[in-house]
Design an enzyme around this catalytic site. Sequence first.
Site, mmCIF file in Angstrom:
data_model
loop_
_atom_site.group_PDB
_atom_site.id
_atom_site.type_symbol
_atom_site.label_atom_id
_atom_site.label_comp_id
_atom_site.label_asym_id
_atom_site.label_seq_id
_atom_site.Cartn_x
_atom_site.Cartn_y
_atom_site.Cartn_z
ATOM 1 N N LYS A 1 2.240 -3.475 7.289
ATOM 2 C CA LYS A 1 2.451 -3.672 5.845
ATOM 3 C C LYS A 1 3.908 -3.352 5.486
ATOM 4 C CE LYS A 1 -0.296 -4.521 3.039
ATOM 5 N NZ LYS A 1 -0.797 -5.828 2.505
ATOM 6 N N THR B 1 0.826 -1.216 0.000
ATOM 7 C CA THR B 1 0.000 0.000 0.000
ATOM 8 C C THR B 1 0.859 1.264 0.000
ATOM 9 O OG1 THR B 1 -1.499 1.263 1.411
ATOM 10 C CG2 THR B 1 -0.113 -0.306 2.533
ATOM 11 N N ASP B 2 0.299 2.348 -0.522
ATOM 12 C CA ASP B 2 1.018 3.631 -0.464
ATOM 13 C C ASP B 2 1.167 4.124 0.974
ATOM 14 O OD1 ASP B 2 -1.653 4.335 -0.019
ATOM 15 O OD2 ASP B 2 -1.767 5.807 -1.643
ATOM 16 N N GLU B 3 0.357 3.564 1.892
ATOM 17 C CA GLU B 3 0.405 4.039 3.287
ATOM 18 C C GLU B 3 1.743 3.757 3.954
ATOM 19 O OE1 GLU B 3 -3.019 3.497 5.729
ATOM 20 O OE2 GLU B 3 -4.375 3.879 4.069
ATOM 21 N N ASP C 1 -11.366 13.319 14.702
ATOM 22 C CA ASP C 1 -10.422 12.823 13.699
ATOM 23 C C ASP C 1 -9.851 11.462 14.078
ATOM 24 O OD1 ASP C 1 -9.080 12.911 11.343
ATOM 25 O OD2 ASP C 1 -7.815 14.640 11.836
ATOM 26 N N ARG C 2 -9.399 10.740 13.069
ATOM 27 C CA ARG C 2 -8.674 9.474 13.285
ATOM 28 C C ARG C 2 -7.300 9.812 13.872
ATOM 29 N NH1 ARG C 2 -7.680 6.201 7.790
ATOM 30 N NH2 ARG C 2 -9.615 5.139 8.303
ATOM 31 N N TYR D 1 -1.626 -0.446 11.125
ATOM 32 C CA TYR D 1 -1.854 -1.136 9.839
ATOM 33 C C TYR D 1 -0.681 -0.917 8.896
ATOM 34 C CZ TYR D 1 -3.315 -1.496 4.953
ATOM 35 O OH TYR D 1 -3.347 -1.776 3.606
HETATM 36 P P1 NAD Z 1 -10.165 -6.821 2.560
HETATM 37 O O1 NAD Z 1 -10.112 -6.512 4.003
HETATM 38 O O2 NAD Z 1 -11.392 -6.508 1.770
HETATM 39 O O3 NAD Z 1 -9.862 -8.379 2.332
HETATM 40 C C1 NAD Z 1 -8.866 -9.062 3.040
HETATM 41 C C2 NAD Z 1 -9.103 -10.549 2.850
HETATM 42 O O4 NAD Z 1 -8.051 -11.241 3.528
HETATM 43 C C3 NAD Z 1 -10.421 -11.049 3.443
HETATM 44 O O5 NAD Z 1 -11.080 -11.891 2.538
HETATM 45 C C4 NAD Z 1 -9.997 -11.820 4.694
HETATM 46 O O6 NAD Z 1 -10.863 -12.882 5.023
HETATM 47 C C5 NAD Z 1 -8.631 -12.317 4.268
HETATM 48 N N1 NAD Z 1 -7.745 -12.615 5.408
HETATM 49 C C6 NAD Z 1 -7.528 -11.846 6.497
HETATM 50 N N2 NAD Z 1 -6.681 -12.462 7.327
HETATM 51 C C7 NAD Z 1 -6.328 -13.625 6.738
HETATM 52 C C8 NAD Z 1 -5.459 -14.695 7.097
HETATM 53 N N3 NAD Z 1 -4.762 -14.676 8.247
HETATM 54 N N4 NAD Z 1 -5.320 -15.729 6.237
HETATM 55 C C9 NAD Z 1 -6.028 -15.770 5.073
HETATM 56 N N5 NAD Z 1 -6.885 -14.804 4.711
HETATM 57 C C10 NAD Z 1 -7.020 -13.737 5.520
HETATM 58 O O7 NAD Z 1 -8.907 -6.107 1.926
HETATM 59 P P2 NAD Z 1 -8.719 -5.410 0.486
HETATM 60 O O8 NAD Z 1 -9.167 -4.013 0.570
HETATM 61 O O9 NAD Z 1 -9.230 -6.307 -0.543
HETATM 62 O O10 NAD Z 1 -7.123 -5.380 0.416
HETATM 63 C C11 NAD Z 1 -6.397 -6.464 -0.128
HETATM 64 C C12 NAD Z 1 -4.917 -6.173 -0.012
HETATM 65 O O11 NAD Z 1 -4.608 -4.984 -0.728
HETATM 66 C C13 NAD Z 1 -4.433 -5.958 1.416
HETATM 67 O O12 NAD Z 1 -3.182 -6.564 1.532
HETATM 68 C C14 NAD Z 1 -4.308 -4.453 1.535
HETATM 69 O O13 NAD Z 1 -3.307 -4.115 2.456
HETATM 70 C C15 NAD Z 1 -3.932 -4.065 0.115
HETATM 71 N N6 NAD Z 1 -4.335 -2.727 -0.324
HETATM 72 C C16 NAD Z 1 -5.650 -2.349 -0.241
HETATM 73 C C17 NAD Z 1 -6.027 -1.108 -0.736
HETATM 74 C C18 NAD Z 1 -7.462 -0.639 -0.694
HETATM 75 O O14 NAD Z 1 -7.729 0.506 -1.028
HETATM 76 N N7 NAD Z 1 -8.422 -1.462 -0.325
HETATM 77 C C19 NAD Z 1 -5.060 -0.248 -1.305
HETATM 78 C C20 NAD Z 1 -3.727 -0.679 -1.331
HETATM 79 C C21 NAD Z 1 -3.391 -1.924 -0.863
HETATM 80 O O1 DAU Z 2 -4.082 4.069 0.593
HETATM 81 C C1 DAU Z 2 -4.338 2.699 0.534
HETATM 82 C C2 DAU Z 2 -5.142 2.274 1.736
HETATM 83 O O2 DAU Z 2 -6.461 2.768 1.530
HETATM 84 C C3 DAU Z 2 -5.160 0.770 1.951
HETATM 85 O O3 DAU Z 2 -3.861 0.333 2.244
HETATM 86 C C4 DAU Z 2 -6.107 0.388 3.087
HETATM 87 O O4 DAU Z 2 -6.202 -1.022 3.191
HETATM 88 C C5 DAU Z 2 -7.469 0.965 2.779
HETATM 89 O O5 DAU Z 2 -8.353 0.702 3.849
HETATM 90 C C6 DAU Z 2 -7.375 2.467 2.542
HETATM 91 O O6 DAU Z 2 -7.014 3.159 3.776
HETATM 92 P P1 DAU Z 2 -7.657 4.573 4.166
HETATM 93 O O7 DAU Z 2 -7.485 4.779 5.601
HETATM 94 O O8 DAU Z 2 -7.189 5.633 3.237
HETATM 95 O O9 DAU Z 2 -9.204 4.231 3.773
HETATM 96 P P2 DAU Z 2 -10.575 4.532 4.508
HETATM 97 O O10 DAU Z 2 -11.654 4.186 3.537
HETATM 98 O O11 DAU Z 2 -10.639 3.950 5.873
HETATM 99 O O12 DAU Z 2 -10.536 6.118 4.664
HETATM 100 C C7 DAU Z 2 -10.370 6.972 3.536
HETATM 101 C C8 DAU Z 2 -10.333 8.403 4.052
HETATM 102 O O13 DAU Z 2 -11.654 8.741 4.532
HETATM 103 C C9 DAU Z 2 -9.424 8.622 5.236
HETATM 104 O O14 DAU Z 2 -8.844 9.917 5.129
HETATM 105 C C10 DAU Z 2 -10.331 8.565 6.454
HETATM 106 C C11 DAU Z 2 -11.629 9.107 5.917
HETATM 107 N N1 DAU Z 2 -12.866 8.559 6.515
HETATM 108 C C12 DAU Z 2 -13.023 7.208 6.534
HETATM 109 C C13 DAU Z 2 -14.155 6.629 7.063
HETATM 110 C C14 DAU Z 2 -14.321 5.142 7.097
HETATM 111 C C15 DAU Z 2 -13.854 9.417 6.991
HETATM 112 O O15 DAU Z 2 -13.730 10.638 6.943
HETATM 113 N N2 DAU Z 2 -14.991 8.848 7.522
HETATM 114 C C16 DAU Z 2 -15.181 7.500 7.596
HETATM 115 O O16 DAU Z 2 -16.221 7.059 8.112
#
Ligand code: NAD
Ligand code: DAU
Length: 336
Positions: free
Chosen positions: A154, A125-127, A272-273, A150
């Site tokens: 990562k 992730t970019d985070e 805020d978070r 988190y």
């Molecule tokens: P998600 O939370 O929707 O899905 C995660 C999946 O992993 C779920 O199906 C869960 O059951 C499974 N899982 C969790 N723990 C496990 C374990 N111990 N063994 C096997 N399976 C397990 O997540 P997502 O948003 O689909 O993200 C997928 C990947 O991409 C993650 O690694 C996340 O860090 C990365 N990522 C997500 C985003 C985003 O915006 N969602 C952006 C950048 C990177």
């Molecule tokens: O940047 C990539 C990441 O994006 C991934 O690595 C993570 O797995 C994914 O969850 C996501 O993280 P963020 O923290 O950016 O996503 P989230 O949807 O939780 O929040 C997006 C932005 O919105 C963040 O600035 C917090 C804000 N937010 C989020 C929620 C859930 C709110 O203001 N209100 C909310 O209720």
Amino acid sequence: MKKVLVTGGAGFIGSNFIRYMLGKYDQYKIINLDLLTYAGNLENLKGLEAHPNYEFIRGDIADRQQVDQIVSRGISYIINFAAESHVDRSIEEPEIFARTNIMGTQSLLDAAKKYSVEKYVQVSTDEVYGSLGQTGSFTEETSLAPNSPYSASKAAADLLVRAYHETFHLPVNITRCSNNYGPYQFPEKLIPLMIANAYEEKELPVYGDGLNVRDWLHVEDHCSAIDLVIHKGKPGQVYNIGGNNEKTNIEIVKLILGILNKSESLIKYVKDRPGHDRRYAIDSSKIQSELGWIPKYTFDKGIEETIHWYLENKQWWLQIRSGAYLDYYEKMYSNR
Ligand code: NAD
Ligand code: DAU
């Protein structure tokens, strides 16, 4: 037929990736290893159960014995999506993030090394880069400075992946992606949460001043990027993947309310978070120039299609929101 181990394939991005791969290739058998945590949902893969090139295994990536046994079946590629992925939850309960995201990665790397897989791809992730000021963007050379439990987990996993390449010459790639949006995203994340709350005319909780910036990427464009990395990524390399769509959170929220024709009075600014990263922006020029990746979605098209998907698939998110997730949501927002 080559075997591809996709971990976390019942989650948001993993399930989209499995659909993408089965739709594009006949020559791969996809094995989906997923623990089915709260975020894993087999409904995301509905219709694929009987697909001849698809197999589901419920299990934990941190279970070394189970992972060893699966990889010993002759896996060519491992794509590790499995993770605890929600920043807010990592603030509440960091330990499970360390276990799954770090120890789980270690267990996969050991199996990949033991059975000499052709490619191991770590979906990161970019985070891991931390937060940006008002200008600039993350490149693959930006130093790691994670701010949440988190992103720290990562980043730790990324360092293990890097080390397995340097020490054992394991053919790895790390992808670092910006915020994804699209179908099947768990409704705890900003876009699906706001769509569902707006539809049900519930308050839309915006953290802090709403001016934090995220760079949005359609999940299908993320899948096409990973496909290229598996097949063309140079071993040991990191590839950033971003949408070049920087938006403040409040812009996103107002856009959703506008498309759904709902009142902005539903917006509620909340506490805020902690450690909230201010701005992310990704420089994707490396994957574009070296691997020829071209994202196909504009944000306008992608968000409109996504909102329609959630409206047409209400049952999918209503079911999630009425289950155990309800307790979490009430607990999270009662003290904000
Ligand atoms: P998600 O939370 O929707 O899905 C995660 C999946 O992993 C779920 O199906 C869960 O059951 C499974 N899982 C969790 N723990 C496990 C374990 N111990 N063994 C096997 N399976 C397990 O997540 P997502 O948003 O689909 O993200 C997928 C990947 O991409 C993650 O690694 C996340 O860090 C990365 N990522 C997500 C985003 C985003 O915006 N969602 C952006 C950048 C990177
Ligand atoms: O940047 C990539 C990441 O994006 C991934 O690595 C993570 O797995 C994914 O969850 C996501 O993280 P963020 O923290 O950016 O996503 P989230 O949807 O939780 O929040 C997006 C932005 O919105 C963040 O600035 C917090 C804000 N937010 C989020 C929620 C859930 C709110 O203001 N209100 C909310 O209720």
